[in-house]
Design an enzyme around this catalytic site. Structure first.
Site, short mmCIF file in Angstrom:
data_model
loop_
_atom_site.label_atom_id
_atom_site.label_comp_id
_atom_site.label_asym_id
_atom_site.label_seq_id
_atom_site.Cartn_x
_atom_site.Cartn_y
_atom_site.Cartn_z
N LYS A 74 18.11 2.69 -2.17
CA LYS A 74 17.44 1.66 -2.98
C LYS A 74 17.41 2.10 -4.45
O LYS A 74 17.64 1.32 -5.36
CB LYS A 74 16.02 1.42 -2.47
CG LYS A 74 15.95 0.96 -1.02
CD LYS A 74 14.50 0.95 -0.53
CE LYS A 74 14.42 0.95 0.97
NZ LYS A 74 13.07 1.30 1.47
N THR B 256 16.71 6.18 3.34
CA THR B 256 17.21 4.91 2.80
C THR B 256 16.63 4.67 1.41
O THR B 256 17.23 3.94 0.62
CB THR B 256 16.81 3.73 3.71
OG1 THR B 256 15.41 3.83 4.00
CG2 THR B 256 17.62 3.74 5.00
N LYS C 89 7.79 7.97 -0.72
CA LYS C 89 8.19 7.98 0.69
C LYS C 89 7.00 8.51 1.48
O LYS C 89 6.01 8.96 0.89
CB LYS C 89 9.41 8.89 0.92
CG LYS C 89 9.26 10.29 0.31
CD LYS C 89 10.54 11.12 0.42
CE LYS C 89 11.65 10.68 -0.49
NZ LYS C 89 12.86 10.27 0.20
N ARG C 90 7.07 8.46 2.83
CA ARG C 90 5.97 9.03 3.59
C ARG C 90 5.74 10.49 3.19
O ARG C 90 6.68 11.20 2.84
CB ARG C 90 6.29 8.94 5.09
CG ARG C 90 6.13 7.55 5.66
CD ARG C 90 4.70 7.06 5.55
NE ARG C 90 3.83 7.78 6.43
CZ ARG C 90 3.23 7.26 7.50
NH1 ARG C 90 3.39 5.97 7.79
NH2 ARG C 90 2.46 7.99 8.26
N HIS D 139 17.27 8.95 15.32
CA HIS D 139 16.80 9.00 13.93
C HIS D 139 16.26 10.34 13.50
O HIS D 139 15.83 10.47 12.35
CB HIS D 139 15.71 7.95 13.70
CG HIS D 139 16.22 6.56 13.61
ND1 HIS D 139 16.69 6.02 12.44
CD2 HIS D 139 16.39 5.60 14.54
CE1 HIS D 139 17.10 4.78 12.64
NE2 HIS D 139 16.94 4.51 13.92
N LYS E 243 9.73 16.44 3.72
CA LYS E 243 10.13 15.68 2.54
C LYS E 243 9.77 16.41 1.24
O LYS E 243 10.19 16.03 0.15
CB LYS E 243 9.49 14.29 2.58
CG LYS E 243 10.10 13.39 3.67
CD LYS E 243 9.40 12.04 3.72
CE LYS E 243 9.93 11.12 4.81
NZ LYS E 243 11.21 10.46 4.48
C1 LIG Z 1 12.67 2.48 2.05
C2 LIG Z 1 11.26 2.72 2.40
C3 LIG Z 1 10.90 3.91 3.03
C4 LIG Z 1 11.89 4.99 3.36
O1 LIG Z 1 12.05 5.84 2.26
P1 LIG Z 1 12.75 7.27 2.39
O2 LIG Z 1 12.79 7.71 0.97
O3 LIG Z 1 14.10 7.04 2.96
O4 LIG Z 1 11.88 8.10 3.24
C5 LIG Z 1 9.58 4.12 3.33
N1 LIG Z 1 8.64 3.20 3.04
C6 LIG Z 1 8.95 2.04 2.43
C7 LIG Z 1 7.86 1.06 2.13
C8 LIG Z 1 10.26 1.75 2.09
O5 LIG Z 1 10.56 0.59 1.50
#
Ligand SMILES: *Cc1c(COP(=O)(O)O)cnc(C)c1O
Length: 808
Positions: A656, A652, A546-547, A358, A552
């Site tokens: 979404k 991911t 995101k985190r 990953h 990022k």
């Molecule tokens: C999908 C998701 C992530 C991952 O998000 P990225 O933009 O791919 O880093 C992190 N936290 C939560 C709660 C998510 O649903």
């Protein structure tokens, strides 16, 4: 069986009187919730009993998906949706004077993951249930008493608060004490002879019980589509505890033993993309591995009587290297407990394991000090040593004289155990999570392995559950889609393609705009109620959730907003925009916490400046998690996916957003590239350095961030504003500025600043033309189907888990 409102009401009242101690009229919402969950769980249990029989009759392959994190989100409404019962339940409860939506609020989200990795595992559970005909997939994880912390924002800063999610009991999980496994730590290994065979006896170990708690998962509208997530909690071995405490009076020692054992499933490490180098973490990893492998062996022998054809019927998948010790653990069981030879055991092991990488971030690649490892897991260490010895011998004879190759691929080197190397050597398949990431694995960190075993390497681009993140999370859009193209897209996401036929249908496009507006209103209401900030749903919602992490680049976005603020103060006009951030920083990651404070400081300035806040507002959402994501992703116009190229293996969140019709503002990284390819230039804002350029510039001496700083006045200005009093706070942002300049900006924020701002402006102008914008939005939804986790799971089945290997 529940077919209609009346049969539901009867079943609910029956269940209620069985499981609650109060009459319905005197009970509170939690009790009503508890009874509803108990009913749904009972139904699911009976579906499961049928499914498992079929599974055995059909002799289907079982896949054990091992992951230290599962971020599953709330279950009640999602399960009812998958059962097609949501309306019946809502109406039936209303007849009983119970408000379904209020019951939903009773549910706690299980916080058993940090971010993308854990959420991916949860999406895969969902899709493994859905795609069960290709093989039964199950999740194996840890039931942390304290999962990820709750984030509070106090005075603009992150404060971590423990989340006691188990305090009322977690109703979805069913303990299965009869399936517990004993896991052995520490002690010493003695060898003895058994006839002419050497045997290894593990003595003086500390036993820990791994007790499973199962949560059932459903596919869509088909009760045979069902599987479970098995979460283990660590418990002391009671006999020992009693002996110590009462017979010998060593109460303190017994209590210490109990505390030490329970610590194993006490906390989730809150690090994201950063290795936790502590003994407890290794204990957790082995605890999960030994419990899962032990369970698979016990189950297999119960069903088939022997381990005959084990590798044909069983697959283990390790989600990153965290459960990599399950490889030597299977070897240990096959050799020490089942009496197999090394060769027989190895043949099985390398045929059942597969591994997903990953990350290529060096700080996230796991390496354990030999001393620590050997003391905790003496027998497992011996096996790893032997795997390494035989591997080096084999490679040494196949590539004589190639010292470099041995050095680059050895498992044990410099007193450390390289878990990625163990995972590659011990698996039949290694995959990356987006096309570019898999390419980088082959060319870069696993280049030497690729040279000797190219057939092991695969790519499977990540996916997300479109049932959760579109059908469930975005009802207005889901309804509109189903009216237009029917409901088959819920099972088969590529059906969304059919939406393109509606791009000239005025009525449809108006409804599409309305659906987005509703979702934006819902988020605006949420923000106003929680944080008291009023935002305008007709402004462009530009969302970055995101985190928090350097790579990022939330900082890049914050600097862009400061630059925009400066320009608006000087008379620039733009399409009104609301910038929305959310995400947690690891508690020990100070630089990321500084960025949270920076964003909140910028928000203070912007939101309180009448001159600009007709144009821009900034919000930092507290405690971003799956439930909040379900409100946020559907409300986005712009999806900020701006990681430093090569650093975000896939991402991911980007998918979404895409399913929900946002347009991506994306760097040339991870799955962004595949989204861009799916929708084309017209419907995606691509910018910035390529992965190859980043890697080239990362070589010492090729990049000097001071050059960017001094040659771009707008950029210089915002960087200086970090520390010149502009932010009107006593908080010290020198560390951020130093990172950008004196530490030479390792994430290329300055280098990408201008391309990024230009790309943003393009999108913002495009927003002025709503017809054009909606076309792009529709295009993104229509092309998102390939990013469903159903597709990813099908690929795992075809390419990896069901690949015909030798039958052993
Ligand atoms: C999908 C998701 C992530 C991952 O998000 P990225 O933009 O791919 O880093 C992190 N936290 C939560 C709660 C998510 O649903």
């Amino acid at each position: 069986m529940i077919q209609d409102k009346e049969s539901f009401k009867k079943a609910y009242l029956d269940t209620f009187s069985r499981v609650e101690s109060n009459p319905l009229e005197l009970s509170n919402n939690w009790e009503k919730y508890h009874a509803l969950v108990s009913l749904v769980k009972e139904m699911m249990n009976s579906y499961w009993v049928n499914a498992v029989k079929t599974n055995i009759e059909k002799d289907q392959r079982r896949i054990y998906y091992l992951s230290m994190e599962f971020l599953i989100g709330k279950m009640l409404a999602y399960n009812l949706m998958n059962l097609g019962l949501e309306n019946i339940v809502r109406e039936g409860l209303a007849d009983l004077n119970i408000n379904y939506d209020e019951l939903l609020l009773q549910e706690e989200e299980a916080p058993l993951g940090n971010g993308g990795l854990g959420r991916l595992a949860a999406c895969y559970l969902d899709s493994m249930a859905q795609e069960k005909d290709a093989g039964y997939g199950f999740g194996f994880g840890i039931r942390y008493k304290y999962g990820l912390f709750t984030q509070k924002i106090v005075d603009g800063c992150q404060v971590e608060v423990p989340d006691p999610w188990l305090k009322d009991g977690y109703v979805w999980a069913t303990p299965k004490p009869d399936r517990m496994i004993t896991v052995k730590f520490k002690g010493n290994v003695r060898t003895a002879m058994d006839g002419n065979r050497i045997i290894f006896i593990h003595e003086n170990y500390e036993p820990v019980l791994a007790v499973p708690h199962d949560i059932l998962f459903l596919g869509y509208m088909d009760t045979s589509k069902i599987n479970y997530l098995r979460l283990y909690s660590a418990e002391p071995v009671m006999q020992d505890f009693d002996l110590l405490s009462f017979n010998q009076g060593e109460f303190a020692k017994a209590a210490a033993y109990r505390a030490e054992v329970e610590a194993i499933s006490n906390i989730l490490y809150p690090e994201d993309q950063n290795q936790a180098g502590r003994e407890l973490r290794l204990k957790q990893e082995y605890f999960l591995s030994a419990a899962s492998v032990g369970d698979s062996i016990a189950y297999y022998k119960m069903i088939y009587g022997s381990l005959d054809k084990f590798a044909k019927r069983v697959a283990f998948h390790i989600n990153d290297t965290h459960p990599a010790v399950s490889i030597p653990e299977l070897m240990r069981i096959l050799i020490d407990e089942e009496g197999m030879s090394w060769e027989e055991a190895w043949e099985i092991t390398v045929n059942v394991f597969s591994y997903t990488n990953h990350t290529i971030l060096p700080e996230a690649l796991e390496c354990w000090p030999v001393d620590l490892f050997r003391a905790l897991l003496p027998r497992i260490y011996m096996i790893i040593e032997e795997i390494d010895r035989r591997y080096l011998q084999d490679i040494g004879s196949r590539y004589p004289g190639d010292e470099e190759l041995l050095r680059k691929t050895a498992i044990i080197a410099d007193g450390r155990i390289n878990m990625a190397h163990l995972s590659v050597i011990g698996s039949r398949s290694v995959n990356g999570v987006s096309r570019i990431h898999s390419q980088i694995l082959k060319e870069n960190i696993f280049g030497a392995f690729y040279k000797i075993t190219p057939e092991k390497f695969h790519n499977i681009t990540n996916g997300v559950s479109h049932r959760r993140f579109l059908h469930y999370a975005n009802q207005p859009l889901s309804d509109l889609i189903s009216q237009a193209i029917g409901v088959e897209w819920i099972n088969q996401a590529t059906e969304l393609d059919k939406l393109l036929a509606f791009s000239n249908d005025r009525g449809f496009m108006e409804q599409l705009a309305k659906a987005k507006y509703k979702n934006k209103e819902r988020l605006a209401k949420y923000i106003f109620e929680r944080q008291g900030v009023a935002i305008d749903p007709s402004s462009m919602f530009d969302i970055h959730v995101k985190r928090l992490h350097g790579y990022k680049r939330q900082l890049l976005n914050a600097l862009k907003i400061m630059d925009l603020y400066n320009a608006i103060k000087e008379g620039k006009t733009i399409q009104p925009t609301t910038f929305i951030f959310g995400g947690k920083a690891a508690s020990s990651y100070q630089r990321a916490k500084d960025v949270i404070k920076l964003i909140n400081s910028v928000a203070q300035i912007v939101n309180n400046d009448k001159q600009v806040n007709d144009y821009i507002r900034v919000v930092f959402l507290e405690n971003f998690n799956v439930s909040l994501g379900e409100i946020v992703y559907p409300a986005a116009d712009v999806s900020e996916q701006i990681s430093t190229a090569s650093k975000e293996a896939s991402g991911t969140g980007c998918m979404k957003f895409m399913f929900n019709g946002a347009i991506t503002l994306g760097s040339r990284d991870g799955a962004n590239l595949e989204i861009h390819e799916a929708v084309g230039d017209e419907h995606f804002a691509l910018f910035g350095l390529t992965a190859a350029q980043v890697m080239e510039l990362s070589v010492a001496g090729r990049y000097n961030s001071w050059d960017e700083y001094s040659s771009t006045p707008r950029l210089k200005r915002v960087i200086d504003q970090l520390v010149d009093g502009f932010l009107q706070t006593t908080y010290d942002f020198h560390s951020i500025r130093n990172g950008l300049l004196w530490e030479n900006d390792c994430f290329f924020v300055l280098k990408d600043f201008m391309p990024y701002t230009v790309a943003w402006e393009g999108l913002n102008q495009k927003y002025a033309d709503q017809d054009q914008w909606l076309q792009s939005s529709l295009y993104n939804i229509a092309k998102a189907g390939i990013f469903s986790s159903d597709r990813a799971i099908k690929e795992y089945h075809q390419l990896i888990w069901n690949r015909k290997g030798p039958v052993v």
